[in-house]
Design a protein around this motif. Structure first.
Motif, PDB file in Angstrom:
ATOM      1  N   ILE A   7      -6.821   6.910  -0.922  1.00 10.96           N
ATOM      2  CA  ILE A   7      -5.631   7.337  -0.075  1.00 10.96           C
ATOM      3  C   ILE A   7      -4.962   8.603  -0.573  1.00 10.96           C
ATOM      4  N   ALA A   8      -4.771   8.603  -1.819  1.00  6.76           N
ATOM      5  CA  ALA A   8      -4.238   9.886  -2.395  1.00  6.76           C
ATOM      6  C   ALA A   8      -4.953  11.062  -2.309  1.00  6.76           C
ATOM      7  N   ARG A   9      -6.268  11.065  -2.350  1.00  8.42           N
ATOM      8  CA  ARG A   9      -7.088  12.187  -1.781  1.00  8.42           C
ATOM      9  C   ARG A   9      -6.808  12.903  -0.468  1.00  8.42           C
ATOM     10  N   TYR A  10      -6.279  11.940   0.138  1.00  8.83           N
ATOM     11  CA  TYR A  10      -5.880  12.445   1.607  1.00  8.83           C
ATOM     12  C   TYR A  10      -4.680  12.614   2.131  1.00  8.83           C
ATOM     13  N   ALA A  11      -3.864  12.324   1.164  1.00  5.96           N
ATOM     14  CA  ALA A  11      -2.259  12.387   1.306  1.00  5.96           C
ATOM     15  C   ALA A  11      -1.698  13.608   1.923  1.00  5.96           C
ATOM     16  N   ASP A  12      -2.392  14.821   1.454  1.00  4.89           N
ATOM     17  CA  ASP A  12      -1.666  15.961   2.188  1.00  4.89           C
ATOM     18  C   ASP A  12      -2.513  16.508   3.316  1.00  4.89           C
ATOM     19  N   LYS A  13      -3.483  15.936   3.850  1.00  7.40           N
ATOM     20  CA  LYS A  13      -4.236  16.324   5.005  1.00  7.40           C
ATOM     21  C   LYS A  13      -3.810  16.030   6.262  1.00  7.40           C
ATOM     22  N   PRO A  14      -3.855  16.935   7.283  1.00  6.89           N
ATOM     23  CA  PRO A  14      -3.712  16.391   8.681  1.00  6.89           C
ATOM     24  C   PRO A  14      -4.789  15.573   9.326  1.00  6.89           C
ATOM     25  N   GLY A  15      -4.110  14.503   9.588  1.00  9.42           N
ATOM     26  CA  GLY A  15      -5.056  13.485   9.912  1.00  9.42           C
ATOM     27  C   GLY A  15      -5.685  12.734   8.795  1.00  9.42           C
ATOM     28  N   GLY A  16      -5.024  12.578   7.569  1.00 10.29           N
ATOM     29  CA  GLY A  16      -5.478  12.178   6.320  1.00 10.29           C
ATOM     30  C   GLY A  16      -5.533  10.665   6.604  1.00 10.29           C
ATOM     31  N   LYS A  34      -3.480  -4.635   1.909  1.00  8.24           N
ATOM     32  CA  LYS A  34      -2.925  -3.978   0.860  1.00  8.24           C
ATOM     33  C   LYS A  34      -3.269  -2.222   1.138  1.00  8.24           C
ATOM     34  N   ALA A  35      -4.287  -2.170   1.622  1.00 13.08           N
ATOM     35  CA  ALA A  35      -4.622  -0.575   1.766  1.00 13.08           C
ATOM     36  C   ALA A  35      -3.968  -0.122   2.871  1.00 13.08           C
ATOM     37  N   VAL A  36      -3.925  -0.881   3.980  1.00 16.14           N
ATOM     38  CA  VAL A  36      -2.991  -0.331   5.042  1.00 16.14           C
ATOM     39  C   VAL A  36      -1.695  -0.351   4.619  1.00 16.14           C
ATOM     40  N   ALA A  37      -0.886  -0.989   4.000  1.00 14.62           N
ATOM     41  CA  ALA A  37       0.397  -1.119   3.450  1.00 14.62           C
ATOM     42  C   ALA A  37       0.509   0.230   2.435  1.00 14.62           C
ATOM     43  N   GLU A  38      -0.190   0.425   1.842  1.00 16.64           N
ATOM     44  CA  GLU A  38      -0.365   1.611   0.740  1.00 16.64           C
ATOM     45  C   GLU A  38      -0.342   2.965   1.578  1.00 16.64           C
ATOM     46  N   ALA A  39      -1.371   3.034   2.733  1.00 15.65           N
ATOM     47  CA  ALA A  39      -1.360   4.224   3.578  1.00 15.65           C
ATOM     48  C   ALA A  39       0.084   4.122   4.093  1.00 15.65           C
ATOM     49  N   ALA A  40       0.769   3.435   4.818  1.00 17.90           N
ATOM     50  CA  ALA A  40       1.841   3.472   5.488  1.00 17.90           C
ATOM     51  C   ALA A  40       2.909   4.050   4.370  1.00 17.90           C
ATOM     52  N   GLN A  41       2.956   3.760   3.026  1.00 11.75           N
ATOM     53  CA  GLN A  41       4.007   4.439   2.389  1.00 11.75           C
ATOM     54  C   GLN A  41       3.528   5.780   1.970  1.00 11.75           C
ATOM     55  N   VAL A  42       2.093   5.998   1.651  1.00  7.27           N
ATOM     56  CA  VAL A  42       1.900   7.433   1.454  1.00  7.27           C
ATOM     57  C   VAL A  42       2.021   8.669   2.674  1.00  7.27           C
ATOM     58  N   PHE A  43       1.722   7.914   3.810  1.00  8.18           N
ATOM     59  CA  PHE A  43       1.823   8.813   4.984  1.00  8.18           C
ATOM     60  C   PHE A  43       3.018   8.668   5.605  1.00  8.18           C
ATOM     61  N   LYS A  44       3.976   7.992   5.097  1.00  4.98           N
ATOM     62  CA  LYS A  44       5.353   8.059   5.468  1.00  4.98           C
ATOM     63  C   LYS A  44       5.618   7.342   7.065  1.00  4.98           C
ATOM     64  N   VAL A  45       4.735   6.382   7.147  1.00  2.12           N
ATOM     65  CA  VAL A  45       4.778   5.764   8.572  1.00  2.12           C
ATOM     66  C   VAL A  45       5.044   4.161   8.192  1.00  2.12           C
ATOM     67  N   SER A  46       5.520   3.558   9.208  1.00  7.44           N
ATOM     68  CA  SER A  46       5.904   2.151   9.015  1.00  7.44           C
ATOM     69  C   SER A  46       4.571   1.540   8.698  1.00  7.44           C
ATOM     70  N   THR A  47       4.594   0.137   8.338  1.00  3.19           N
ATOM     71  CA  THR A  47       3.335  -0.593   8.078  1.00  3.19           C
ATOM     72  C   THR A  47       2.755  -0.848   9.332  1.00  3.19           C
ATOM     73  N   ALA A  48       3.508  -1.103  10.526  1.00  2.00           N
ATOM     74  CA  ALA A  48       3.224  -1.459  11.847  1.00  2.00           C
ATOM     75  C   ALA A  48       2.376  -0.375  12.128  1.00  2.00           C
ATOM     76  N   GLU A  49       2.771   0.877  12.065  1.00  2.00           N
ATOM     77  CA  GLU A  49       2.292   2.018  12.527  1.00  2.00           C
ATOM     78  C   GLU A  49       0.871   2.082  11.938  1.00  2.00           C
ATOM     79  N   ALA A  50       0.715   2.103  10.780  1.00  2.00           N
ATOM     80  CA  ALA A  50      -0.537   2.127   9.750  1.00  2.00           C
ATOM     81  C   ALA A  50      -1.518   1.081  10.340  1.00  2.00           C
ATOM     82  N   TYR A  51      -0.715  -0.067  10.594  1.00  2.00           N
ATOM     83  CA  TYR A  51      -1.590  -1.240  11.079  1.00  2.00           C
ATOM     84  C   TYR A  51      -2.209  -0.927  12.610  1.00  2.00           C
ATOM     85  N   GLY A  52      -1.417  -0.204  13.202  1.00  2.00           N
ATOM     86  CA  GLY A  52      -1.736   0.065  14.744  1.00  2.00           C
ATOM     87  C   GLY A  52      -3.035   0.960  14.413  1.00  2.00           C
TER      88      GLY A  52
END
Length: 147
Positions: A7-16, A34-52
């Protein structure tokens, strides 16, 4: 590789997030909660959005599944050309039903929509690689490539 590193490798990329999900799934064969939840934090979206995102696209799975994902097209041209018989051969050969994974974690069976190969039906894909004009007799040989 740990999903956090991916996730960190893609944190600053559009569509990351989507790229990260592809990379995680390539490594683990699915997207752990846990990966979906971590992505939500890194990409600054809700867990529901990341799960979506993780659950919207058919290429992603949020439940554990086999390493080699076998998808069979369920569109009309494949159905007419014998997809039902191919499904039966896959289920028989692998000892599982559609939507399941083998106990050894090697294979998963899924339906998919058209894969754009209607000139050579029925079609299956394994990890995205298309197999055209598939018949039940070809299934053992195709699966042997991945065992």
């Amino acid at each position: 590789m740990d999903y956090r590193e991916i996730i960190a490798r893609y944190a600053d990329k559009p569509g990351g997030m989507i790229e990260a999900f592809h990379a995680i799934q390539a490594d683990l064969s699915y997207l752990p909660e846990k990966a979906v939840a971590e992505a939500a934090q890194v990409f600054k979206v809700s867990t529901a959005e990341a799960y979506g995102v993780a659950s919207f696209y058919s290429m992603f799975s949020v439940k554990p599944r086999g390493k080699n994902v076998i998808r069979i097209c369920e569109s009309a041209p494949c159905h007419v050309a014998g997809a039902t018989e191919v499904v039966a051969a896959l289920e028989r050969e692998l000892g599982i039903k559609m939507g399941e994974s083998t106990d050894d974690g090697l294979f998963a069976l899924e339906f998919t929509e058209c894969v754009g190969q209607c000139q050579a039906t029925p079609v299956i894909t394994i990890n995205g690689k298309p197999y055209l004009d598939v018949s039940p007799a070809l299934i053992p040989g195709i699966l042997a490539e991945f065992k």
